[in-house]
Enzyme design. Structure first.
Site, PDB file in Angstrom:
ATOM      1  N   ASP A 125      -6.025-131.431  31.974  1.00  0.00           N
ATOM      2  CA  ASP A 125      -4.463-132.242  32.275  1.00  0.00           C
ATOM      3  C   ASP A 125      -4.792-133.679  31.827  1.00  0.00           C
ATOM      4  O   ASP A 125      -5.932-134.159  32.001  1.00  0.00           O
ATOM      5  CB  ASP A 125      -4.011-132.074  33.502  1.00  0.00           C
ATOM      6  CG  ASP A 125      -3.615-130.815  33.997  1.00  0.00           C
ATOM      7  OD1 ASP A 125      -3.053-130.031  33.024  1.00  0.00           O
ATOM      8  OD2 ASP A 125      -3.824-130.206  35.257  1.00  0.00           O
ATOM      9  N   ASP A 139       1.749-127.355  29.321  1.00  0.00           N
ATOM     10  CA  ASP A 139       2.841-127.504  30.716  1.00  0.00           C
ATOM     11  C   ASP A 139       4.228-127.766  30.248  1.00  0.00           C
ATOM     12  O   ASP A 139       5.107-127.165  30.599  1.00  0.00           O
ATOM     13  CB  ASP A 139       2.269-128.255  31.809  1.00  0.00           C
ATOM     14  CG  ASP A 139       0.757-127.740  32.496  1.00  0.00           C
ATOM     15  OD1 ASP A 139       0.540-126.838  32.104  1.00  0.00           O
ATOM     16  OD2 ASP A 139       0.116-128.733  32.924  1.00  0.00           O
TER      17      ASP A 139
END
Length: 169
Positions: A125, A139
């Site tokens: 991330d 995402d």
């Protein structure tokens, strides 16, 4: 062929376009994950205004759910869901090309996160807002694709509406 179906000659091109879209978007996220893994590895953070680039790793799925499960379980389950989504996109190309585009965007995110997770059991991330968990472009693809699919199903589109022939009673 029903009024909703794409002409058979175009189904192959539609499927190719959907696959190319998913592949290009997934590749974009994977390149950014590789860059973040190298460029932000020393704890550096890049402030872009509303969002920061900051490296984090997620061993679970959305919002770290399932982070205590064995990695192979998370990979197996996400692989099955991703494969199922790919089948839906493939089949939707014939009867619902616009919703299929939305789902191909979600598929791109699923594939990118699955490929990233397969390497070391975690998803990279790199997007941080300060008020929301750190996430990645994949995402965003999943969220936007699913929301667009839902909107198209609730409100429909002119292209996907079934044309009912007029009846004389």
């Amino acid at each position: 062929m029903t009024a909703r179906e794409v002409p058979p000659a175009r189904v192959g091109r539609t499927r190719l376009a959907l696959a190319a879209t998913a592949a290009l978007l997934a590749a974009t996220d994977l390149v950014l994950k590789a860059w973040a893994g190298r460029g932000l590895a020393d704890g550096a953070s890049v402030d872009l205004g509303l969002i920061q680039l900051r490296l984090a790793f997620n061993s679970g799925v959305a919002f770290s759910l399932g982070d205590d499960l064995p990695g192979w379980v998370v990979i197996a389950v996400t692989a099955m869901i991703t494969a199922g989504l790919a089948v839906v996109v493939w089949r939707s190309a014939r009867t619902a090309p616009l919703p299929a585009v939305a789902l191909s965007v979600a598929l791109a995110g699923a594939v990118a996160n699955l490929v990233d997770r397969a390497a070391d059991g975690v998803v990279t991330d790199y997007l941080h807002t300060g008020w929301f968990p750190t996430f990645n472009l994949a995402d965003v693809y999943i969220t936007v694709g699913v929301l667009a699919f839902a909107v198209l199903n609730v409100f429909g589109s002119d292209h996907d509406r079934v044309q009912q022939p007029a009846r004389d009673d």
